[in-house]
Design a protein around this motif. Structure first.
Motif, PDB file in Angstrom:
ATOM      1  N   VAL A 364       0.844  -1.200   0.000  1.00  0.00           N
ATOM      2  CA  VAL A 364       0.000   0.000   0.000  1.00  0.00           C
ATOM      3  C   VAL A 364       0.876   1.245   0.000  1.00  0.00           C
ATOM      4  O   VAL A 364       0.618   2.209  -0.731  1.00  0.00           O
ATOM      5  CB  VAL A 364      -0.950  -0.003   1.212  1.00  0.00           C
ATOM      6  N   TRP A 365       1.927   1.224   0.798  1.00  0.00           N
ATOM      7  CA  TRP A 365       2.831   2.366   0.856  1.00  0.00           C
ATOM      8  C   TRP A 365       3.530   2.583  -0.488  1.00  0.00           C
ATOM      9  O   TRP A 365       3.625   3.713  -0.979  1.00  0.00           O
ATOM     10  CB  TRP A 365       3.859   2.165   1.961  1.00  0.00           C
ATOM     11  N   GLU A 366       4.010   1.510  -1.084  1.00  0.00           N
ATOM     12  CA  GLU A 366       4.734   1.631  -2.350  1.00  0.00           C
ATOM     13  C   GLU A 366       3.843   2.134  -3.469  1.00  0.00           C
ATOM     14  O   GLU A 366       4.279   2.876  -4.356  1.00  0.00           O
ATOM     15  CB  GLU A 366       5.346   0.277  -2.733  1.00  0.00           C
ATOM     16  N   GLN A 367       2.575   1.740  -3.461  1.00  0.00           N
ATOM     17  CA  GLN A 367       1.655   2.127  -4.529  1.00  0.00           C
ATOM     18  C   GLN A 367       1.054   3.518  -4.312  1.00  0.00           C
ATOM     19  O   GLN A 367       0.432   4.069  -5.232  1.00  0.00           O
ATOM     20  CB  GLN A 367       0.527   1.104  -4.643  1.00  0.00           C
ATOM     21  N   ALA A 368       1.237   4.085  -3.140  1.00  0.00           N
ATOM     22  CA  ALA A 368       0.682   5.412  -2.855  1.00  0.00           C
ATOM     23  C   ALA A 368       1.377   6.461  -3.720  1.00  0.00           C
ATOM     24  O   ALA A 368       2.596   6.417  -3.897  1.00  0.00           O
ATOM     25  CB  ALA A 368       0.851   5.752  -1.383  1.00  0.00           C
ATOM     26  N   PRO A 369       0.629   7.409  -4.262  1.00  0.00           N
ATOM     27  CA  PRO A 369       1.250   8.455  -5.085  1.00  0.00           C
ATOM     28  C   PRO A 369       2.142   9.358  -4.251  1.00  0.00           C
ATOM     29  O   PRO A 369       1.929   9.544  -3.060  1.00  0.00           O
ATOM     30  CB  PRO A 369       0.044   9.224  -5.638  1.00  0.00           C
ATOM     31  N   GLY A 370       3.151   9.901  -4.912  1.00  0.00           N
ATOM     32  CA  GLY A 370       4.059  10.823  -4.246  1.00  0.00           C
ATOM     33  C   GLY A 370       5.468  10.277  -4.186  1.00  0.00           C
ATOM     34  O   GLY A 370       5.692   9.058  -4.216  1.00  0.00           O
ATOM     35  N   ASP A 371       6.422  11.193  -4.082  1.00  0.00           N
ATOM     36  CA  ASP A 371       7.829  10.815  -4.038  1.00  0.00           C
ATOM     37  C   ASP A 371       8.437  10.982  -2.651  1.00  0.00           C
ATOM     38  O   ASP A 371       9.423  10.334  -2.326  1.00  0.00           O
ATOM     39  CB  ASP A 371       8.627  11.665  -5.036  1.00  0.00           C
ATOM     40  N   THR A 372       7.845  11.840  -1.824  1.00  0.00           N
ATOM     41  CA  THR A 372       8.399  12.097  -0.500  1.00  0.00           C
ATOM     42  C   THR A 372       7.577  11.376   0.564  1.00  0.00           C
ATOM     43  O   THR A 372       6.441  10.936   0.326  1.00  0.00           O
ATOM     44  CB  THR A 372       8.407  13.598  -0.196  1.00  0.00           C
ATOM     45  N   LEU A 373       8.159  11.289   1.765  1.00  0.00           N
ATOM     46  CA  LEU A 373       7.462  10.666   2.883  1.00  0.00           C
ATOM     47  C   LEU A 373       6.145  11.366   3.162  1.00  0.00           C
ATOM     48  O   LEU A 373       5.111  10.712   3.354  1.00  0.00           O
ATOM     49  CB  LEU A 373       8.363  10.706   4.126  1.00  0.00           C
ATOM     50  N   GLN A 374       6.148  12.692   3.158  1.00  0.00           N
ATOM     51  CA  GLN A 374       4.927  13.429   3.472  1.00  0.00           C
ATOM     52  C   GLN A 374       3.855  13.258   2.401  1.00  0.00           C
ATOM     53  O   GLN A 374       2.665  13.176   2.713  1.00  0.00           O
ATOM     54  CB  GLN A 374       5.260  14.917   3.661  1.00  0.00           C
TER      55      GLN A 374
END
Length: 413
Positions: A364-374
């Motif tokens: 789920v984390w890997e597939q979440a959009p975005g490049d940064t932790l936030q």
């Protein structure tokens, strides 16, 4: 060099019944219970505590559970987990999704109870390795801010002894395997505010003969958005949310009143009082401008205090967590705007440490959009989301956090 507490924690949790604990978690998730109705959950926890040799009492503060285990002379350490669920309709699609219509463990309290049960059993089995007294508390009604204070009022410490230190933890979004600690302010205060706008009802075809509370409420909601942006200093953190507006019964009836429910998040009492004063002033002003027949009613509801870790206690627990889980797993994210009633157990003087355990499944984390932790953090399901689904792989680590934290504060055998 690894500390004795870290080595002992790893030894005591090396053979955890992980499959059994995962089954407990699934069972609790299937059967969520709302605040002060956690009878089944309390029974499950109490049964495991009794089986592990704890002196166990149910019904403290309503549905709270307390287990006590002594192992010679030493400090008294309290481990706490909250037990209640939320009025949220689950949308996770899990095979073990809630079987209670409209109720869900959307905040991870089922995981908290599982962690607490596993930690209590591991510490009981390894009681020869430590000295002191262990208090294990299954707390009801955290979501409504009632549970901790109810247990204290019901004689928690008079009946079971006053602890020397408190420990608590919470499931949080973020890639599973991190253990955020803050040596000070970690969570904010929360205040619920209810406003009733009084109008004069009538037929929708003759608004001139009425005082429309819906229009007034709409202006009020808009004006309230300036409280934070224009009345709180930029260096302060605060949030004002309008969570509910209720008014009317039919399309063509102008009602007599409108109800507005607000929630404030603040990190100091000064800002809280400033915001409450502004809300009362704005509400009176808008109602006066609209010609309402009477002033609005403004009442304060549930409140949660700020959560401020004792720096020394938190440092000791954070250090052992770093040893148990490895470099880079423990970090300081700064204070969050979320709130807790856990500090009510401290009575303003008992030191405590409270930390987070990140639980978002890796895929789920890997597939979440975005490049940064936030960016990713904002995209994954958060607490109170109908999609909140902690990774089962966090069951064993969450037990180890409590075991290692307790051993860092109990006396060595």
């Amino acid at each position: 060099m690894t500390s004795t507490a870290a080595r002992t924690a790893l030894e005591l949790t090396s053979d955890l019944p992980v499959a059994e604990l995962e089954d407990l978690y699934r069972d609790l998730h299937r059967h969520p219970e709302l605040s002060l109705h956690e009878h089944r959950t309390a029974g499950k926890l109490a049964g495991r505590l009794k089986g592990a040799g704890f002196e166990t009492v149910e019904g403290v503060g309503g549905t709270g559970v307390v287990g006590r285990l002594r192992s010679g002379d030493g400090p008294t350490v309290l481990l706490r987990a909250d037990m209640d669920a939320l009025p949220v309709r689950e949308a996770t699609g899990l095979s073990y999704a809630s079987e209670t219509n409209g109720v869900m463990h959307a905040c991870g309290h089922d995981l908290h109870v599982t962690w607490l049960a596993g930690a209590a059993e591991a510490l009981a089995a390894g009681r020869d390795a430590w000295r002191g007294t262990l208090l294990v508390v299954g707390q009801p009604a955290e979501e409504t801010g009632q549970g901790a204070s109810r247990m204290v009022a019901d004689g928690l410490y008079e009946r079971f002894g006053r602890p020397d230190v408190l420990l608590g933890q919470h499931a949080a979004p973020g890639p599973a395997g991190l253990y955020p600690h803050v040596p000070g302010l970690i969570m904010s205060a929360s205040t619920d505010v209810d406003i009733v706008v009084h109008g004069r009802g009538g037929h929708g075809s003759r608004p001139e003969a009425t005082v429309d509370p819906v229009v007034t409420a709409a202006y009020l909601v808009t004006r309230l958005q300036t409280v934070v942006s224009r009345e709180v200093a930029a260096r302060e953190s605060a949030v004002l949310t309008v969570g509910r507006i209720e008014a009317g019964t039919r399309h063509n009836i102008i009602p007599d009143e409108a109800r507005i429910a607000l929630n404030l998040r603040t990190q100091s009492e000064e800002v809280r009082q400033r915001m409450l004063a502004a809300i009362r002033r704005v509400a009176r002003g808008e109602c006066l401008a609209a010609g309402c027949p009477r002033e609005p009613d403004v009442s304060i509801g549930n409140t949660f205090p700020v959560t401020v870790n004792d720096a020394g206690t938190d440092a000791a627990v954070a250090a052992v967590h770093g040893e148990v889980f490895g470099a880079g797993t423990v970090f300081d994210p700064g204070p969050a705007m979320g709130s807790e009633d856990f500090p009510e157990l401290a009575l303003g003087s008992i030191p405590y440490a409270y930390w987070f355990v990140t639980t978002t499944p890796g895929e789920v984390w890997e597939q979440a959009p975005g490049d940064t932790l936030q960016e990713k953090f904002a995209a994954v399901p958060s607490n109170h989301s109908p999609h909140f689904a902690p990774d089962l792989s966090t069951v064993a680590p969450g037990v180890r956090t409590l075991v290692s934290g307790a051993l860092a504060l109990l006396a060595e055998a």
